[in-house]
Design an enzyme around this catalytic site. Structure first.
Site: not given
Ligand code: NDP
Length: 309
Positions: A54, A59, A88, A121
């Site tokens: 995704d 981004y 998006k 988006h």
């Molecule tokens: P997430 O809920 O995916 O959280 C990401 C965080 O969680 C990072 O700090 C990561 O750190 C940590 N993490 C990942 N895996 C684990 C695990 N197994 N245990 C503990 N911590 C973990 O949030 P996001 O807001 O990034 O959302 C995910 C995706 O959704 C985005 O990357 C994007 O692609 C999409 N998105 C879409 C939006 C929209 O408007 N359509 C808006 C926001 C997000 P680390 O990398 O160090 O593992």
């Protein structure tokens, strides 16, 4: 570690979609993180078995996503046809005649000749300076249909649409959206909107799946945290991490979670979800955390036309 494949489900246009996607939006990235980590994360994800990535124009990482994909294909890990790539359309490209060129720009950056899924988006239209614009998303949808007709997008959908907007779009368009991508996690469970989408045959992708269980750098965020007794009891019962419990909770609701990680171990962990499942009661227990509290704060746009209340 062995590669794990997520199952696919069928979309309302007949195409199939893998039910776990790697998130590449870096809303949680630290200042010190380099953008190149996205290329590496995409490669590790494909190696671990992910087939769905995704991304989004906003981004500014489509080139890195494309590099990770190209490397994986060049090394024989996967073929283009086996991958499912979502990107998006940003808010300042909502005029019908801007949609296809915006997608072409994304495809060029990704190094791809088609995208599997193209999403609007946000329902909100803005000018390039982020001031409000008054383009109706029904007009934007015409451009999305153009992109599909041209074969540049195999499937088209939306993101951040509320129930009223979904109904209005479905009632006024020739092609129904296949997906609504929205925030879903324990403090924002979105049960009515999910039910509404699913009743119309629109699958739901769940972004920010870990919610405030992982630190979002916010003080005073609502519970649960990763040491919450309900969550740790489930993690112990199934011998999984709390993160995996949260992703499985979404899958057991019929959703498609989009976990973001740039850490190799957590990338592998976040798709290792298919040797257990939660009971109906366990899903209901996690739903109890709901406070309709969003992680992703979009309230700067609250006075804009089509703000998704
Ligand atoms: P997430 O809920 O995916 O959280 C990401 C965080 O969680 C990072 O700090 C990561 O750190 C940590 N993490 C990942 N895996 C684990 C695990 N197994 N245990 C503990 N911590 C973990 O949030 P996001 O807001 O990034 O959302 C995910 C995706 O959704 C985005 O990357 C994007 O692609 C999409 N998105 C879409 C939006 C929209 O408007 N359509 C808006 C926001 C997000 P680390 O990398 O160090 O593992």
């Amino acid at each position: 570690a062995m590669a794990v494949q997520a199952p696919c489900i069928q979309l309302n246009d007949g195409n199939t979609i893998p039910i776990v996607a790697l998130g590449t939006g870096r809303g949680t990235a630290k200042e010190s993180d380099s953008i190149d980590e996205v290329r590496q994360a995409v490669y590790w994800a494909i190696e671990a078995g992910y087939r769905h990535i995704d991304t989004a124009a906003v981004y500014q990482d489509e080139e890195q996503v494309g590099q990770g994909i190209a490397e994986a294909i060049a090394n024989g890990l996967v073929t283009r046809e086996e991958l499912f790539v979502t990107t998006k359309l940003w808010n300042d490209k909502h005029a019908r005649d801007k949609v296809v060129p915006a997608l072409q720009e994304s495809l060029k950056k990704l190094g791809l000749d088609y995208i599997d899924l193209y999403l609007i988006h946000f329902p909100i239209a803005t000018k390039p300076d982020d001031s409000p614009d008054n383009i109706d998303y029904l007009e934007t949808w015409q451009g999305m249909q153009d992109a599909r007709q041209l074969g540049l997008a195999r499937s088209i959908g939306v993101s951040n649409f509320n129930a009223t907007q979904i109904t209005r779009l479905v009632s006024n368009s020739y092609i129904r959206p296949v997906i609504n991508q929205i925030e879903v996690n324990p403090t924002n469970t979105q049960e009515p909107l999910v039910a509404h989408c699913q009743s119309l045959g629109i699958a739901v992708m769940a972004y920010s799946p870990f919610g405030f269980v992982v630190s979002r750098g916010q003080t005073g965020a609502p519970p649960p945290r990763s040491d919450d007794p309900t969550l740790t009891a489930l993690a112990n019962k199934y011998r999984k991490s709390v993160g995996q419990i949260l992703l499985r909770y979404l899958i057991d609701r019929g959703l498609i979670p989009i976990p973001k990680s740039t850490n190799k171990q957590r990338i592998a962990q976040n798709i290792d979800l298919f040797d257990f499942q939660l009971t109906f009661e366990e899903v209901a227990a996690i739903n109890q955390f709901n406070k309709n509290h969003r992680v992703i704060d979009i309230s700067d746009w609250k006075d804009y036309p089509n703000y998704p209340n």
